[in-house]
Design an enzyme around this catalytic site. Structure first.
Site, short mmCIF file in Angstrom:
data_model
loop_
_atom_site.label_atom_id
_atom_site.label_comp_id
_atom_site.label_asym_id
_atom_site.label_seq_id
_atom_site.Cartn_x
_atom_site.Cartn_y
_atom_site.Cartn_z
CE LYS A 138 -13.87 -3.64 0.64
NZ LYS A 138 -12.73 -3.38 1.52
CE LYS A 195 -6.30 -7.79 -1.24
NZ LYS A 195 -6.97 -7.66 0.00
CE LYS A 202 -4.48 -1.59 1.16
NZ LYS A 202 -5.76 -1.38 1.79
#
Ligand code: ATP
Ligand code: LTN
Length: 343
Positions: free
Chosen positions: A211, A208, A126
């Site tokens: 969203k 993966k 991230k």
């Protein structure tokens, strides 16, 4: 860390084990969230004392639009009811409504080492994808997650495979605290389902499904219409070889087989047999239809709950009140052990 095989309710018929899990309102949940986590929550909630939360405090570790966040928090709360969780049986709440989460997270921050947090792969990922906002909350996110879990003395935490490392940290923090002050926290085990634990992106099946992926074609959202679901599955990346079977180098097909298996209960061999001699077109249509049918009742119930905002608010208040009672008890216990003077 060893993953225990736990038969729900079998160990102690009198005292049910406890589970807790959370989902971030950082977007519309995907088929990955559903198959990897939410579906298991519903099944496990029948046999465990359970608590489930919308992890809104976690969501602000990446920048959120306030108006969208406000909307998404209630949407995800409604989704928890729509997947069939029963507020009479499970504690269903919004994390920020229970201040003990942020309070225990602060305490636990002081029992967590910089070095161990630096190893977290989600932080590394991230901080690359949000390079302009590598904030301290993003770094200490797993400590807040540990607080979520430890406040409820959870025995088991149903999550997707991507959260395994965070569960290990939660265990390490709990063991460290217990080692210094005596038994305070239950040591949690992860519960990672055999199937659906890692649903991959439809556009890049080595990543993966997420969203927060900027490309909406990469995921099926749980609220997509049947037409959109069919379209997205039909455009999923596969390979040029053409055979439906599980194998190395066939990430796209493997992923669709995993999804199909979760929705139909068929194993990989049965799926390979079903599509022997057939092309990817037939296979993708079948996967799409299975996903549509899997999500249909969820979407219908979701629409119903979203029409009754007063009920959602009432359920959120009820969940927060029950969660606070449990969480405050654990927080006070932990703070007392550290040497704080309780009010
Ligand atoms: P984001 O994409 O915003 O980082 P996320 O969807 O990865 O969010 P959460 O909303 O907090 O993260 O995830 C809720 C649950 O869904 C977790 O248990 C997580 O492990 C699971 N999960 C998320 N993505 C997948 C996936 N692709 N496959 C299986 N499980 C998943
Ligand atoms: N970090 C989790 C969401 C989460 C969670 C939790 C999961 C926040 N707190 C406590 C289980 C238990 C994620 O999936 N990204």
């Amino acid at each position: 860390m060893e993953e225990k095989i736990i038969i729900p309710g079998a160990e102690s018929p009198e005292k049910k084990k406890k589970i807790l899990s959370c989902i971030q309102p950082s977007g519309i949940p995907t088929l990955g969230n559903y198959l990897g986590a939410l579906k298991n929550w519903k099944t496990l909630s029948d046999d465990f004392d359970s608590a489930f939360a919308v992890a809104d405090l976690h969501a602000i570790t990446v920048r959120q639009d306030p108006q969208k966040l406000r909307k998404q928090i209630m949407e995800v709360f409604a989704l928890l009811l729509a997947i069939g969780l029963d507020p009479e049986k499970s504690i269903i709440f919004i994390q920020s409504h229970v201040p003990a989460h942020a309070q225990l997270a602060w305490v636990l921050n002081c029992y967590t080492q910089f070095g161990e947090m630096s190893r977290m792969t989600q932080f590394k990922d991230k901080s690359q994808s949000h390079a302009d906002n590598v904030n301290v909350g993003l770094f200490s996110y797993p400590v807040l997650m540990a607080a979520d879990i430890l406040l409820y003395q959870a025995d088991l935490v149903p999550v997707g495979a991507d959260q395994k490392q965070h569960l290990e940290i939660a265990r390490d923090i709990a063991n460290r605290f217990n080692g210094i002050y005596g038994k305070t926290f239950t040591i949690p085990d992860p519960y990672i389902g055999k199937q659906g634990a890692r649903v991959m992106s439809l556009q890049d099946p080595t990543k993966k499904m997420s969203k927060s992926d900027p490309n909406p074609k990469s995921y099926v959202s749980v609220f997509d219409t049947p037409e959109t679901i069919m379209k997205k599955i039909r455009s999923a990346v596969t390979d040029s070889e053409g055979g439906v079977y599980y194998g190395e180098g066939k990430d796209g097909v493997n992923n669709l087989m995993g999804i199909y298996s979760c929705c139909t209960g068929l194993d990989y061999e049965q799926i390979a047999n079903e599509f022997q001699g057939k092309g990817y077109g037939d296979f993708k249509n079948a996967v799409g239809e299975a996903v549509v049918e899997e999500l249909r009742p969820v979407r219908e119930r979701y629409d119903m709950y979203m029409k009754d905002q007063a009920y959602l608010k009432e359920m959120a208040a009820k969940g927060a009140a029950t969660a606070s009672r449990i969480a405050d008890r654990t927080l006070q216990k932990a703070m007392k052990k550290c040497g704080f003077v309780l009010p």
